[in-house]
Motif scaffolding. Structure first.
Motif, PDB file in Angstrom:
ATOM      1  N   UNK A  14     -23.495  18.225  52.225  1.00 40.74           N
ATOM      2  CA  UNK A  14     -22.089  18.516  52.497  1.00 40.74           C
ATOM      3  C   UNK A  14     -21.930  19.418  53.699  1.00 40.74           C
ATOM      4  N   UNK A  15     -22.798  20.421  53.807  1.00 38.20           N
ATOM      5  CA  UNK A  15     -22.723  21.341  54.944  1.00 38.20           C
ATOM      6  C   UNK A  15     -22.925  20.603  56.266  1.00 38.20           C
ATOM      7  N   UNK A  16     -23.860  19.656  56.288  1.00 39.90           N
ATOM      8  CA  UNK A  16     -24.107  18.910  57.527  1.00 39.90           C
ATOM      9  C   UNK A  16     -22.873  18.116  57.938  1.00 39.90           C
ATOM     10  N   UNK A  17     -22.178  17.548  56.950  1.00 48.50           N
ATOM     11  CA  UNK A  17     -20.947  16.803  57.246  1.00 48.50           C
ATOM     12  C   UNK A  17     -19.872  17.742  57.781  1.00 48.50           C
ATOM     13  N   UNK A  18     -19.713  18.896  57.124  1.00 49.32           N
ATOM     14  CA  UNK A  18     -18.691  19.879  57.527  1.00 49.32           C
ATOM     15  C   UNK A  18     -18.885  20.289  58.978  1.00 49.32           C
ATOM     16  N   UNK A  19     -20.123  20.599  59.349  1.00 48.84           N
ATOM     17  CA  UNK A  19     -20.405  21.049  60.713  1.00 48.84           C
ATOM     18  C   UNK A  19     -20.265  19.901  61.713  1.00 48.84           C
ATOM     19  N   UNK A  20     -20.720  18.717  61.331  1.00 48.72           N
ATOM     20  CA  UNK A  20     -20.623  17.552  62.230  1.00 48.72           C
ATOM     21  C   UNK A  20     -19.163  17.219  62.536  1.00 48.72           C
ATOM     22  N   UNK A  21     -18.296  17.355  61.520  1.00 47.87           N
ATOM     23  CA  UNK A  21     -16.880  17.001  61.677  1.00 47.87           C
ATOM     24  C   UNK A  21     -16.018  18.209  62.040  1.00 47.87           C
ATOM     25  N   UNK A  22     -16.627  19.381  62.212  1.00 50.20           N
ATOM     26  CA  UNK A  22     -15.889  20.618  62.541  1.00 50.20           C
ATOM     27  C   UNK A  22     -14.770  20.903  61.540  1.00 50.20           C
ATOM     28  N   UNK A  23     -15.055  20.703  60.254  1.00 48.33           N
ATOM     29  CA  UNK A  23     -14.056  20.970  59.228  1.00 48.33           C
ATOM     30  C   UNK A  23     -13.957  22.465  58.944  1.00 48.33           C
ATOM     31  N   UNK A  24     -12.772  22.913  58.625  1.00 50.47           N
ATOM     32  CA  UNK A  24     -12.555  24.310  58.227  1.00 50.47           C
ATOM     33  C   UNK A  24     -13.142  24.506  56.820  1.00 50.47           C
ATOM     34  N   UNK A  25     -13.954  25.540  56.653  1.00 51.67           N
ATOM     35  CA  UNK A  25     -14.616  25.803  55.381  1.00 51.67           C
ATOM     36  C   UNK A  25     -13.693  26.633  54.489  1.00 51.67           C
ATOM     37  N   UNK A  26     -13.276  26.013  53.380  1.00 50.38           N
ATOM     38  CA  UNK A  26     -12.345  26.638  52.437  1.00 50.38           C
ATOM     39  C   UNK A  26     -13.010  26.694  51.063  1.00 50.38           C
ATOM     40  N   UNK A  27     -12.845  27.800  50.373  1.00 56.35           N
ATOM     41  CA  UNK A  27     -13.333  27.892  48.985  1.00 56.35           C
ATOM     42  C   UNK A  27     -12.160  27.792  48.033  1.00 56.35           C
ATOM     43  N   UNK A  28     -12.310  26.992  46.978  1.00 59.63           N
ATOM     44  CA  UNK A  28     -11.298  26.855  45.943  1.00 59.63           C
ATOM     45  C   UNK A  28     -11.690  27.656  44.719  1.00 59.63           C
ATOM     46  N   UNK A  29     -11.051  28.789  44.526  1.00 60.85           N
ATOM     47  CA  UNK A  29     -11.370  29.718  43.444  1.00 60.85           C
ATOM     48  C   UNK A  29     -10.521  29.368  42.221  1.00 60.85           C
ATOM     49  N   UNK A  30     -11.160  28.774  41.212  1.00 60.26           N
ATOM     50  CA  UNK A  30     -10.431  28.259  40.044  1.00 60.26           C
ATOM     51  C   UNK A  30     -10.476  29.257  38.899  1.00 60.26           C
ATOM     52  N   UNK A  31      -9.324  29.477  38.280  1.00 56.75           N
ATOM     53  CA  UNK A  31      -9.233  30.299  37.071  1.00 56.75           C
ATOM     54  C   UNK A  31      -8.419  29.542  36.027  1.00 56.75           C
ATOM     55  N   UNK A  32      -8.698  29.835  34.765  1.00 58.35           N
ATOM     56  CA  UNK A  32      -7.840  29.319  33.692  1.00 58.35           C
ATOM     57  C   UNK A  32      -6.886  30.441  33.312  1.00 58.35           C
ATOM     58  N   UNK A  33      -5.603  30.245  33.552  1.00 56.68           N
ATOM     59  CA  UNK A  33      -4.620  31.295  33.298  1.00 56.68           C
ATOM     60  C   UNK A  33      -4.243  31.376  31.823  1.00 56.68           C
ATOM     61  N   UNK A  34      -4.235  30.241  31.147  1.00 55.88           N
ATOM     62  CA  UNK A  34      -4.098  30.155  29.697  1.00 55.88           C
ATOM     63  C   UNK A  34      -4.485  28.737  29.291  1.00 55.88           C
ATOM     64  N   UNK A  35      -4.495  28.466  28.010  1.00 52.08           N
ATOM     65  CA  UNK A  35      -4.962  27.161  27.555  1.00 52.08           C
ATOM     66  C   UNK A  35      -4.137  26.046  28.197  1.00 52.08           C
ATOM     67  N   UNK A  36      -4.850  25.122  28.845  1.00 49.79           N
ATOM     68  CA  UNK A  36      -4.174  23.980  29.457  1.00 49.79           C
ATOM     69  C   UNK A  36      -3.512  24.270  30.777  1.00 49.79           C
TER      70      UNK A  36
END
Length: 318
Positions: free
Chosen positions: A221-243
């Motif tokens: 995935x990293x090789x693709x990101x760098x080859x395509x000059x994609x912006x590196x974003x992290x998706x920080x997931x939390x469960x706020x309550x059930x469902x």
């Protein structure tokens, strides 16, 4: 004959999935509670793998603390199953209420500038519901990398459910070609990378310290990101309550083309570890993530000219 058998199974599975997905959430969560009693108390689903992963990841915690995390995991995992089934019939309104996203202003900014984004995620929370991202971004084509199932009919079924909200599924082996092809559409891309799986032996090129363990990681995935000059974003997931879940987007590196090798991968696993330690019960502990060790790799394999090869006199292991 075999093809007809699998085709029949496909239609039966589709019908069953659809009927279950019609049930309201309160009923689905009652089913989840029953499934929890079966998996956690009676069958003890993959208990040895879960316990080993937790013990190695949290050596500072007592057995009682680890047991609470394990029980929390079983509760969440059973919810994840029924929530994924529900995805087949969920409306846009339901999904936008239950799967929210923050940090979309910054993500939409880079998309407005014509840049594409690589959103790194883990097996945390409900990653299937994140396919609703097209409802939250402007003028972009959303897609995700995935491993196709061996059975083509069931792969088609899961692909249909995942693509209902407009995000496209890209098989891992076709990732770069498809991303280049989609890039020609004139729209910026948002590509989801769930990169915390265990790589095959011959795909191991890098190791990181992750959850207190030396861990082989995927780097394609990293090789693709760098080859395509994609912006590196992290998706920080939390469960706020059930469902209900939230995914917070954080731009980690806006310029990726010239980054040193493995910097994106290293930063991703640092972010993911922080997310897991915050809510450990919603991580996929039942996956045998650390089954391939550095000692075993060094014994059986060597890397020559960037390619992993079996050492002379050794037989292939899996």
């Amino acid at each position: 004959m075999k093809k007809a058998f699998y085709k029949t199974l496909y239609f039966l599975a589709y019908g069953f999935w659809y009927l279950v997905a019609l049930l309201p959430f309160p009923v689905l969560y009652l089913l989840s509670d029953g499934l929890y009693l079966l998996m956690a108390r009676a069958v003890k689903y993959r208990h040895k793998v879960i316990w080993k992963n937790l013990k190695n990841s949290f050596p500072e915690k007592s057995d009682d603390e680890l047991r609470q995390i394990e029980l929390g995991f079983y509760h969440w995992f059973c919810d994840y199953i029924v929530e994924t089934l529900k995805l087949m019939t969920m409306s846009k309104k339901q999904l936008m209420k239950r799967m929210t996203f923050t940090g979309t202003d910054e993500l939409n900014r880079v998309l407005f500038e014509g840049k594409s984004a690589a959103v790194y995620l883990g097996h945390l929370g409900n990653w299937e519901w994140i396919t609703s991202l097209p409802y939250w971004v402007n003028n972009a084509l959303c897609c995700e990398l995935y491993h196709p199932l061996e059975n083509e009919y069931f792969d088609r079924l899961f692909k249909f459910v995942r693509e209902r909200q407009g995000a496209l599924c890209i098989p891992m082996q076709e990732s770069l070609r498809k991303i280049i092809q989609f890039g020609r559409s004139g729209k910026p891309l948002v590509v989801g990378y769930i990169s915390d799986q265990a790589p095959f032996w011959w795909s191991i090129h890098h190791w990181v310290q992750f959850m207190n363990q030396e861990t082989p990681v995927l780097t394609g995935g990293e090789r693709i990101v760098k080859h395509m000059s994609q912006v590196f974003v992290y998706g920080d997931v939390t469960r706020t309550r059930r469902g209900h879940y939230n995914c917070e987007f954080r731009i980690i590196r806006e310029e990726t083309k010239g980054l040193p090798d493995y910097e994106i991968t290293d930063l991703y696993f640092k972010e993911l570890e922080q997310s897991i330690r915050r809510q450990p019960e919603i991580y996929l502990w039942s996956h045998n993530r650390w089954k391939r060790t550095r000692a075993r790799f060094d014994e059986y394999f060597e890397e020559i000219d960037g390619k992993v090869r079996l050492r002379e006199g050794k037989e292939m292991i899996y």
